[in-house]
Design an enzyme around this catalytic site. Structure first.
Site: not given
Ligand code: ZN
Ligand code: FE
Ligand code: FE
Length: 278
Positions: A37, A67, A70, A107, A142, A176, A179, A211, A224, A226, A256
């Site tokens: 975050r 990664h 976000y 992202h 991604e 992904d 995704h 992913h 989105d 998972h 993930e």
């Molecule tokens: Zn995702």
């Molecule tokens: Fe991912």
């Molecule tokens: Fe991601």
């Protein structure tokens, strides 16, 4: 040999991640460079990184995938948010030089109503300002599900970013499975066609990581969320076809899925068993 691992917590440092990976039978892994975050990254402990590099070498653990948080939005409307994205990105790339040859996945961002074209330009500008010729890290864009104003929902959007970047040789794609399925690419019924399309639009040589996730939602839902392998709408069979596909089978795969370590260990074992050695 199948390269398979998962996302691991980086809160206890590098060596702890290496040990977690080994403990669940992973030979690759992903981690957050800092709190997902946002916020400041922990100081690099050189002694810890050194032990990690020795440990992973001894245990055959490779393909470290970092990664980005976000909250990093390289195409925000607010200049201060774009500035935060540049600072975080540059700082992460610098830190990743402690583990040379890593990958850094992010992202692309959300254009928040400014339009796709403007968003793509901001993302490319960010990459051009933070990527350096001497970096050893490969930066990965991604593929996104396309919720809200997310950029990267189609192969075309990703390719438009790549085309605007100067250091294209240090740029790749992380695909992904959740995704792209949510984004409308039918990898269940038409995996070959989807990969052919990827090859025509971007080029499969750009694909550096996968992913591997099942999806709670349906094809084209742009959601989105998972799911565990075999518990979503992609399903185990289709994901097993992904890891065995001749054009994908040598790539590193990162789970993930919503799991703790024992759940990841079970999925890794299941996928290793389903992988057809050549
Ligand atoms: Zn995702
Ligand atoms: Fe991912
Ligand atoms: Fe991601």
């Amino acid at each position: 040999m199948l390269k398979i691992g998962c996302h691991l917590s980086s809160s206890k440092g590098y060596l702890a991640m290496g040990k977690d990976a080994a403990g669940i039978g992973a030979n690759v892994f992903q981690f957050f460079t800092r709190n997902p975050r946002g916020g400041k990254a922990k100081e690099i402990n050189e002694e810890d990184v050194k032990k990690f590099l020795t440990f992973t070498k001894e245990h055959g653990i490779t393909d470290f995938l970092a990664h980005a948080p976000y909250t990093l939005n390289a195409c925000a409307a607010d200049e201060r948010i774009r500035e935060f994205a540049r600072e975080t990105f540059a700082d992460d790339l610098q830190r990743l030089e402690y583990t040379p040859g890593s990958m850094y996945n992010f992202h692309p961002g959300s254009h928040v109503g400014q339009g796709v074209e403007k968003g793509i330009q901001y993302i490319a500008d960010t990459l051009n300002s933070v990527m350096k010729p001497q970096q050893s890290t490969t930066v990965l864009l991604e593929t996104m599900a396309g919720k809200g104003s997310e950029i990267g929902r189609s192969f075309e959007e990703l390719q438009s970013i790549i085309e605007k970047v100067t250091l294209q040789e240090k740029l790749g794609i992380c695909l992904d499975t959740c995704h792209i399925f949510d984004g409308g690419y039918d990898i269940v019924e038409h995996l070959d066609d989807v990969l052919m399309e990827f090859d025509q639009v971007i080029g499969l040589d750009r694909l550096k990581a996968i992913h591997l996730n099942d999806s709670m939602n349906t094809l084209g839902s742009h959601k989105d969320r998972h799911a565990k392998i075999g518990e979503g709408n992609i399903g185990k069979e289709a994901l097993v076809r992904v890891i065995n596909h001749p054009r994908l089978r040598n790539l590193p795969f990162y789970l993930e899925t919503p799991n703790e370590l024992p759940g990841y260990a079970a999925e890794i074992a299941m996928l290793k068993a389903a992988y057809k050695e050549e």
